[in-house]
Scaffold this active site. Structure first.
Site, PDB file in Angstrom:
ATOM      1  N   ARG A 115      23.893 -15.694  12.608  1.00 46.76           N
ATOM      2  CA  ARG A 115      25.660 -15.257  13.088  1.00 46.76           C
ATOM      3  C   ARG A 115      26.151 -13.960  13.760  1.00 46.76           C
ATOM      4  NH1 ARG A 115      23.847 -16.300   8.382  1.00 46.76           N
ATOM      5  NH2 ARG A 115      23.442 -18.997   7.436  1.00 46.76           N
ATOM      6  N   LYS A 137      34.472 -15.742  26.325  1.00 42.44           N
ATOM      7  CA  LYS A 137      33.552 -17.094  26.497  1.00 42.44           C
ATOM      8  C   LYS A 137      32.360 -17.048  26.934  1.00 42.44           C
ATOM      9  CE  LYS A 137      37.543 -20.189  28.544  1.00 42.44           C
ATOM     10  NZ  LYS A 137      37.754 -21.024  30.196  1.00 42.44           N
ATOM     11  N   GLU A 179      37.223 -16.218  44.075  1.00 42.83           N
ATOM     12  CA  GLU A 179      37.968 -15.965  42.793  1.00 42.83           C
ATOM     13  C   GLU A 179      39.011 -14.982  42.875  1.00 42.83           C
ATOM     14  OE1 GLU A 179      37.725 -18.098  40.236  1.00 42.83           O
ATOM     15  OE2 GLU A 179      35.675 -19.188  40.621  1.00 42.83           O
ATOM     16  N   LYS A 221      43.019 -11.053  34.807  1.00 41.40           N
ATOM     17  CA  LYS A 221      41.956 -11.869  34.324  1.00 41.40           C
ATOM     18  C   LYS A 221      42.245 -10.723  32.642  1.00 41.40           C
ATOM     19  CE  LYS A 221      38.931 -14.395  32.862  1.00 41.40           C
ATOM     20  NZ  LYS A 221      37.703 -15.570  32.926  1.00 41.40           N
ATOM     21  N   GLU A 231      42.811 -19.986  25.411  1.00 35.67           N
ATOM     22  CA  GLU A 231      43.425 -21.317  26.776  1.00 35.67           C
ATOM     23  C   GLU A 231      44.013 -22.696  26.454  1.00 35.67           C
ATOM     24  OE1 GLU A 231      40.308 -22.043  29.676  1.00 35.67           O
ATOM     25  OE2 GLU A 231      40.833 -24.303  30.593  1.00 35.67           O
ATOM     26  N   ARG A 235      46.589 -19.233  30.424  1.00 37.98           N
ATOM     27  CA  ARG A 235      44.626 -19.149  30.984  1.00 37.98           C
ATOM     28  C   ARG A 235      45.171 -20.187  31.698  1.00 37.98           C
ATOM     29  NH1 ARG A 235      39.657 -16.419  27.381  1.00 37.98           N
ATOM     30  NH2 ARG A 235      38.203 -16.632  28.900  1.00 37.98           N
ATOM     31  N   ASN A 239      42.864 -21.706  35.884  1.00 29.89           N
ATOM     32  CA  ASN A 239      42.176 -23.118  36.672  1.00 29.89           C
ATOM     33  C   ASN A 239      42.783 -23.343  37.666  1.00 29.89           C
ATOM     34  OD1 ASN A 239      40.518 -23.618  34.394  1.00 29.89           O
ATOM     35  ND2 ASN A 239      41.846 -24.739  33.258  1.00 29.89           N
ATOM     36  N   HIS A 242      40.248 -25.278  40.682  1.00 25.55           N
ATOM     37  CA  HIS A 242      39.392 -25.586  39.882  1.00 25.55           C
ATOM     38  C   HIS A 242      39.362 -27.439  39.436  1.00 25.55           C
ATOM     39  CE1 HIS A 242      38.292 -21.195  39.739  1.00 25.55           C
ATOM     40  NE2 HIS A 242      37.369 -21.700  38.601  1.00 25.55           N
ATOM     41  N   HIS A 246      36.068 -28.093  40.950  1.00 23.35           N
ATOM     42  CA  HIS A 246      34.919 -28.933  39.879  1.00 23.35           C
ATOM     43  C   HIS A 246      34.447 -30.742  40.408  1.00 23.35           C
ATOM     44  CE1 HIS A 246      36.192 -26.266  36.636  1.00 23.35           C
ATOM     45  NE2 HIS A 246      35.264 -25.712  36.971  1.00 23.35           N
ATOM     46  N   HIS A 259      29.985 -22.458  42.915  1.00 19.18           N
ATOM     47  CA  HIS A 259      31.742 -22.525  42.425  1.00 19.18           C
ATOM     48  C   HIS A 259      32.334 -21.913  43.325  1.00 19.18           C
ATOM     49  CE1 HIS A 259      33.597 -23.051  38.920  1.00 19.18           C
ATOM     50  NE2 HIS A 259      34.154 -21.161  39.334  1.00 19.18           N
TER      51      HIS A 259
HETATM   52  N1  LIG Z   1      32.278 -17.279  30.850  1.00 18.78           N
HETATM   53  C1  LIG Z   1      33.254 -17.506  31.368  1.00 18.78           C
HETATM   54  O1  LIG Z   1      34.092 -17.033  31.221  1.00 18.78           O
HETATM   55  C2  LIG Z   1      32.740 -17.954  32.692  1.00 18.78           C
HETATM   56  C3  LIG Z   1      34.457 -18.028  34.560  1.00 18.78           C
HETATM   57  C4  LIG Z   1      33.167 -18.056  35.209  1.00 18.78           C
HETATM   58  C5  LIG Z   1      32.386 -18.779  35.565  1.00 18.78           C
HETATM   59  N2  LIG Z   1      30.765 -18.508  34.238  1.00 18.78           N
HETATM   60  C6  LIG Z   1      29.468 -19.316  34.424  1.00 18.78           C
HETATM   61  O2  LIG Z   1      28.640 -17.909  35.290  1.00 18.78           O
HETATM   62  C7  LIG Z   1      28.135 -18.735  35.985  1.00 18.78           C
HETATM   63  C8  LIG Z   1      27.992 -18.644  37.976  1.00 18.78           C
HETATM   64  O3  LIG Z   1      27.856 -17.085  37.486  1.00 18.78           O
HETATM   65  P1  LIG Z   1      27.684 -16.639  38.982  1.00 18.78           P
HETATM   66  O4  LIG Z   1      28.220 -16.363  40.400  1.00 18.78           O
HETATM   67  O5  LIG Z   1      27.560 -14.801  38.825  1.00 18.78           O
HETATM   68  O6  LIG Z   1      26.028 -17.298  39.709  1.00 18.78           O
HETATM   69  P2  LIG Z   1      24.392 -16.557  38.922  1.00 18.78           P
HETATM   70  O7  LIG Z   1      24.741 -15.866  37.503  1.00 18.78           O
HETATM   71  O8  LIG Z   1      23.670 -17.525  39.259  1.00 18.78           O
HETATM   72  O9  LIG Z   1      23.876 -15.610  39.883  1.00 18.78           O
HETATM   73  C9  LIG Z   1      23.749 -15.842  41.940  1.00 18.78           C
HETATM   74  C10 LIG Z   1      22.654 -15.104  42.177  1.00 18.78           C
HETATM   75  O10 LIG Z   1      23.097 -13.328  41.967  1.00 18.78           O
HETATM   76  C11 LIG Z   1      21.984 -13.048  42.033  1.00 18.78           C
HETATM   77  N3  LIG Z   1      21.564 -11.703  41.470  1.00 18.78           N
HETATM   78  C12 LIG Z   1      23.012 -11.916  40.406  1.00 18.78           C
HETATM   79  N4  LIG Z   1      23.630  -9.850  40.677  1.00 18.78           N
HETATM   80  C13 LIG Z   1      22.584 -10.345  41.672  1.00 18.78           C
HETATM   81  C14 LIG Z   1      22.304  -8.267  42.653  1.00 18.78           C
HETATM   82  N5  LIG Z   1      23.052  -7.347  41.937  1.00 18.78           N
HETATM   83  N6  LIG Z   1      21.965  -8.630  43.529  1.00 18.78           N
HETATM   84  C15 LIG Z   1      21.061  -9.990  44.204  1.00 18.78           C
HETATM   85  N7  LIG Z   1      21.552 -10.779  43.466  1.00 18.78           N
HETATM   86  C16 LIG Z   1      21.859 -10.913  42.277  1.00 18.78           C
HETATM   87  C17 LIG Z   1      21.219 -13.481  40.572  1.00 18.78           C
HETATM   88  O11 LIG Z   1      20.286 -13.344  40.098  1.00 18.78           O
HETATM   89  C18 LIG Z   1      21.614 -15.300  41.327  1.00 18.78           C
HETATM   90  O12 LIG Z   1      20.795 -15.951  41.117  1.00 18.78           O
HETATM   91  C19 LIG Z   1      28.407 -20.167  36.101  1.00 18.78           C
HETATM   92  O13 LIG Z   1      27.273 -21.050  35.035  1.00 18.78           O
HETATM   93  C20 LIG Z   1      29.688 -20.452  35.336  1.00 18.78           C
HETATM   94  O14 LIG Z   1      29.963 -21.227  34.240  1.00 18.78           O
HETATM   95  C21 LIG Z   1      31.699 -18.435  33.196  1.00 18.78           C
HETATM   96 ZN   LIG Z   2      36.225 -19.842  38.691  1.00 23.65          ZN
END
Ligand SMILES: NC(=O)c1ccc[n+]([C@@H]2O[C@H](COP(=O)([O-])OP(=O)(O)OC[C@H]3O[C@@H](n4cnc5c(N)ncnc54)[C@H](O)[C@@H]3O)[C@@H](O)[C@H]2O)c1
Ligand SMILES: [Zn+2]
Length: 359
Positions: A115, A137, A179, A221, A231, A235, A239, A242, A246, A259
């Site tokens: 939990r 999130k 971003e 942020k 949101e 917040r 978007n 986005h 999206h 993305h």
């Molecule tokens: N929680 C939230 O508020 C929120 C906000 C925006 C996005 N997200 C989520 O984030 C995700 C995307 O995250 P992302 O863009 O970081 O992608 P990711 O986590 O897939 O990372 C991208 C690639 O970079 C590699 N990598 C990471 N750090 C590295 C480093 N220092 N050196 C070399 N390689 C490295 C990873 O292994 C991966 O292959 C999506 O699932 C999205 O939904 C969440």
């Molecule tokens: Zn985004």
């Protein structure tokens, strides 16, 4: 730099500084993070950065497979399995080291294991540093769609080390930079101008250039999520870019764009809509378009029908009670959320970035 972020489950610190990753243990202790610490990362990140983090805990790191397609409940189950095998109890903490996929997945595991156990976010992509690691999130994808399973589980601590970005592939880096541009357009003209003026050093991962834009993005942020954790209001401005973004991701089945790249296009669509309505000067839209062009080529969109993208937009989960809230820029550094953008306006915006008019 230290930010202090308020959340419904208490305040947490965001440490931002090149080299902070070297001081993780001390920061965890100072923040009162429980002593049994379980690292969750992936093999890619671990291969590059194991030397920095290996000393943080005697526990075996829990490595989850790399890639968005593994951001699902099955992977969460593997994290539970590893925690149970190690007899992790409620006096344990999860330390997520990776991009948004690791942060969201490990964060969701932390939100639900027994939990809820504390999670510390150590983001290693630009996107995760400026966006996903802050705000609480967490969640995973479902076969029916992205991020459909989730929770709010604010971190106990966020450690942002821009030096970790040195190993990030250029395309991932650039995706995160869109971003940052987003934050500039919605909230900070100086940030926008700084990105535009320092693309060279940024792409070389100059720590000082990175520090300036990462810290300013985190500040924006953090400010927004503090005011509006769930949101319902401000917040939503996050978007920006986005809605169409999206849709572009969805119509290409999440395979064509990173993305952030889709957000790059999405920002142009929103700027076009605002300009066409007369709520933003054309010269401001042109500044945005010029920066996005200068950042490098985006994947092609000419083969994508406007009608398909429009269809995807009306299915977006952000459509509340049939109302689409569209974030429109008023100028670089200022935005508004409007509820009366019509399909025709969006269609014109999509055509302006090059989508095809007929199916
Ligand atoms: N929680 C939230 O508020 C929120 C906000 C925006 C996005 N997200 C989520 O984030 C995700 C995307 O995250 P992302 O863009 O970081 O992608 P990711 O986590 O897939 O990372 C991208 C690639 O970079 C590699 N990598 C990471 N750090 C590295 C480093 N220092 N050196 C070399 N390689 C490295 C990873 O292994 C991966 O292959 C999506 O699932 C999205 O939904 C969440
Ligand atoms: Zn985004």
């Amino acid at each position: 730099m230290l930010l202090d972020v308020g959340s419904r489950s208490g305040r947490y610190g965001v440490h931002i500084e090149p080299g902070t990753a070297e001081r993780v243990s001390g920061l965890l202790d100072a923040a009162g993070v429980p002593k049994r610490r379980f690292l969750v990362s992936n093999p890619t990140v671990w291969r590059f950065h194991e030397p920095v983090f290996a000393g943080v805990t005697p526990e075996e790191p829990i490595l989850i497979p790399d890639g968005e397609r593994h951001k699902n409940l099955q992977t969460v189950g593997r994290v539970y399995d590893a925690l149970l095998r190690a007899h992790a109890d409620r006096a344990s903490a999860i330390i997520a080291i990776g991009g948004g996929v690791v942060g969201d997945t490990a964060g969701f595991a932390a939100a639900t294991y027994l939990r809820g156990v504390p999670v510390v976010q150590i983001p290693t992509t630009l996107l995760a540093q400026v966006d996903s690691a802050i705000g609480g999130k967490v969640g995973v994808n479902h076969a029916q769609g992205k991020n459909l399973i989730g929770a709010f589980h604010p971190p106990s601590l966020v450690i942002v080390d821009p030096a970790l970005l040195a190993t990030l592939p250029r395309r991932e880096f650039r995706a995160g930079l869109y971003e940052v541009v987003k934050y500039g357009v919605i909230a900070s003209r100086p940030l926008f101008e700084r990105v535009a003026a320092s693309l060279g050093p940024l792409f070389k991962r100059d720590p000082e250039a990175l520090m300036a834009i990462v810290s300013e993005s985190c500040r924006i942020k953090a400010g927004v999520v503090e005011q509006d954790e769930r949101e319902t209001g401000v917040r939503r401005t996050l978007n920006f870019g986005h809605t169409a973004g999206h849709a572009l991701e969805a119509v290409t089945r999440y395979r064509r764009f990173r993305h952030g790249e889709a957000v790059g296009y999405g920002m142009l669509v929103a700027a076009e809509i605002a300009t066409a309505r007369g709520t933003m000067a054309a010269a401001e839209r042109d500044l945005l378009a010029a920066l996005i062009a200068k950042m490098g080529p985006l994947p092609a969109v000419a083969d994508l029908p406007v009608a398909d993208a429009l269809e995807a937009i009306t299915h977006d989960k952000k459509v509340v009670a049939g109302q689409l809230h569209y974030v429109l820029p008023k100028a670089i550094g200022e935005s508004e959320v409007v509820a009366d953008v019509t399909k025709d306006e969006i269609a014109a915006g999509l055509r302006s970035i090059g989508l095809s008019a007929s199916a």
